[in-house]
Design a protein around this motif. Structure first.
Motif, PDB file in Angstrom:
ATOM      1  N   ALA A   1       5.672 -11.188  -4.790  1.00 54.23           N
ATOM      2  CA  ALA A   1       4.580 -11.851  -5.513  1.00 54.23           C
ATOM      3  C   ALA A   1       3.525 -10.858  -5.989  1.00 54.23           C
ATOM      4  O   ALA A   1       2.777 -11.140  -6.928  1.00 54.23           O
ATOM      5  N   SER A   2       3.488  -9.683  -5.366  1.00 50.39           N
ATOM      6  CA  SER A   2       2.497  -8.673  -5.749  1.00 50.39           C
ATOM      7  C   SER A   2       2.891  -7.910  -7.012  1.00 50.39           C
ATOM      8  O   SER A   2       2.092  -7.140  -7.538  1.00 50.39           O
ATOM      9  N   ASN A   3       4.128  -8.117  -7.474  1.00 47.95           N
ATOM     10  CA  ASN A   3       4.658  -7.394  -8.641  1.00 47.95           C
ATOM     11  C   ASN A   3       4.594  -5.879  -8.462  1.00 47.95           C
ATOM     12  O   ASN A   3       4.391  -5.136  -9.415  1.00 47.95           O
ATOM     13  N   THR A   4       4.752  -5.439  -7.237  1.00 51.14           N
ATOM     14  CA  THR A   4       4.786  -4.011  -6.932  1.00 51.14           C
ATOM     15  C   THR A   4       6.201  -3.504  -7.154  1.00 51.14           C
ATOM     16  O   THR A   4       7.163  -4.107  -6.685  1.00 51.14           O
ATOM     17  N   ASP A   5       6.327  -2.387  -7.853  1.00 52.52           N
ATOM     18  CA  ASP A   5       7.634  -1.807  -8.154  1.00 52.52           C
ATOM     19  C   ASP A   5       8.116  -0.993  -6.963  1.00 52.52           C
ATOM     20  O   ASP A   5       7.799   0.195  -6.834  1.00 52.52           O
ATOM     21  N   VAL A   6       8.836  -1.637  -6.064  1.00 55.98           N
ATOM     22  CA  VAL A   6       9.343  -0.981  -4.863  1.00 55.98           C
ATOM     23  C   VAL A   6      10.673  -1.619  -4.474  1.00 55.98           C
ATOM     24  O   VAL A   6      10.869  -2.824  -4.665  1.00 55.98           O
ATOM     25  N   VAL A   7      11.572  -0.820  -3.969  1.00 55.30           N
ATOM     26  CA  VAL A   7      12.855  -1.318  -3.472  1.00 55.30           C
ATOM     27  C   VAL A   7      12.634  -1.847  -2.060  1.00 55.30           C
ATOM     28  O   VAL A   7      12.087  -1.144  -1.197  1.00 55.30           O
ATOM     29  N   ILE A   8      13.044  -3.079  -1.826  1.00 56.27           N
ATOM     30  CA  ILE A   8      12.907  -3.696  -0.504  1.00 56.27           C
ATOM     31  C   ILE A   8      14.204  -3.467   0.267  1.00 56.27           C
ATOM     32  O   ILE A   8      15.280  -3.832  -0.185  1.00 56.27           O
TER      33      ILE A   8
ATOM     34  N   ALA B   1       5.634   5.499  -2.203  1.00 54.02           N
ATOM     35  CA  ALA B   1       6.940   5.165  -1.619  1.00 54.02           C
ATOM     36  C   ALA B   1       7.793   4.429  -2.647  1.00 54.02           C
ATOM     37  O   ALA B   1       7.307   3.541  -3.350  1.00 54.02           O
ATOM     38  N   SER B   2       9.045   4.808  -2.734  1.00 50.30           N
ATOM     39  CA  SER B   2       9.989   4.135  -3.628  1.00 50.30           C
ATOM     40  C   SER B   2      10.673   2.974  -2.938  1.00 50.30           C
ATOM     41  O   SER B   2      11.114   2.025  -3.573  1.00 50.30           O
ATOM     42  N   VAL B   3      10.799   3.088  -1.608  1.00 44.49           N
ATOM     43  CA  VAL B   3      11.512   2.101  -0.802  1.00 44.49           C
ATOM     44  C   VAL B   3      10.646   1.743   0.388  1.00 44.49           C
ATOM     45  O   VAL B   3      10.052   2.620   1.018  1.00 44.49           O
ATOM     46  N   VAL B   4      10.588   0.449   0.715  1.00 46.39           N
ATOM     47  CA  VAL B   4       9.939   0.029   1.962  1.00 46.39           C
ATOM     48  C   VAL B   4      11.014  -0.582   2.854  1.00 46.39           C
ATOM     49  O   VAL B   4      11.760  -1.463   2.443  1.00 46.39           O
ATOM     50  N   HIS B   5      11.104  -0.034   4.047  1.00 35.92           N
ATOM     51  CA  HIS B   5      12.091  -0.473   5.035  1.00 35.92           C
ATOM     52  C   HIS B   5      11.380  -1.447   5.965  1.00 35.92           C
ATOM     53  O   HIS B   5      10.413  -1.073   6.643  1.00 35.92           O
TER      54      HIS B   5
ATOM     55  N   ASP C   1       0.833  -1.209   0.000  1.00 35.25           N
ATOM     56  CA  ASP C   1       0.000   0.000   0.000  1.00 35.25           C
ATOM     57  C   ASP C   1       0.872   1.264   0.000  1.00 35.25           C
ATOM     58  O   ASP C   1       0.549   2.244  -0.679  1.00 35.25           O
ATOM     59  N   ALA C   2       1.964   1.250   0.746  1.00 36.27           N
ATOM     60  CA  ALA C   2       2.872   2.405   0.780  1.00 36.27           C
ATOM     61  C   ALA C   2       3.472   2.645  -0.602  1.00 36.27           C
ATOM     62  O   ALA C   2       3.572   3.787  -1.061  1.00 36.27           O
ATOM     63  N   ALA C   3       3.851   1.567  -1.284  1.00 36.89           N
ATOM     64  CA  ALA C   3       4.411   1.698  -2.636  1.00 36.89           C
ATOM     65  C   ALA C   3       3.366   2.261  -3.597  1.00 36.89           C
ATOM     66  O   ALA C   3       3.664   3.141  -4.401  1.00 36.89           O
TER      67      ALA C   3
END
Length: 133
Positions: A74-81, A43-47, A37-39
């Motif tokens: 698995a969600s195919n969300t474009d976010v840096v983990i 949000a570009s990055v999720v910490h 949801d943040a992405a």
């Protein structure tokens, strides 16, 4: 002037946050959904910090990190983990003997602090080396 912005979101926060708000995600599913949801919100990055699902307290359990990361990917969300590797580096001196660890000290070796990073292979991780306070 550069107006580009990178938003990083730590959906659980660090430390003992579950006592501060009933909205802090606790289970791997809740943490992953909040990160997704943040992405989606920008949000570009999720910490990522994980929590013991029974107590809500911070955890280093590699299986919990693995489940969160797997769900996000698995969600195919474009976010840096960004996985935290901060737990395990806290030294609190004993007030009676400042050269010895006191209550609140949480020190473990690098292999244990980085096990989940080696297993999950996030894009980035954070590693604080303790405090000088």
């Amino acid at each position: 002037m550069n107006f580009n912005v990178i938003v990083t979101c730590a959906v659980t926060g660090a430390g003992d946050t579950t006592d501060k708000s009933p909205h802090v995600p606790v289970t791997p599913k809740e943490i992953a959904n909040s990160a997704i949801d943040a992405a989606k919100a920008g949000a570009s990055v999720v910490h990522i910090h994980v929590r013991d699902p029974k107590t809500g307290k911070g955890s280093r359990d590699p299986e919990l990190f693995h489940e969160v990361v797997t769900r996000i990917r698995a969600s195919n969300t474009d976010v840096v983990i960004n996985l935290t590797a901060g737990m395990g580096g806290d030294w609190v001196p004993d007030p009676q003997n400042l050269s010895m660890p006191g209550a609140g000290t949480d020190m473990i070796g690098p292999e244990d602090r980085l096990r989940h990073v080696q297993e999950c292979l996030p894009e980035i991780c954070s590693l604080d080396c303790g405090t000088l306070n």
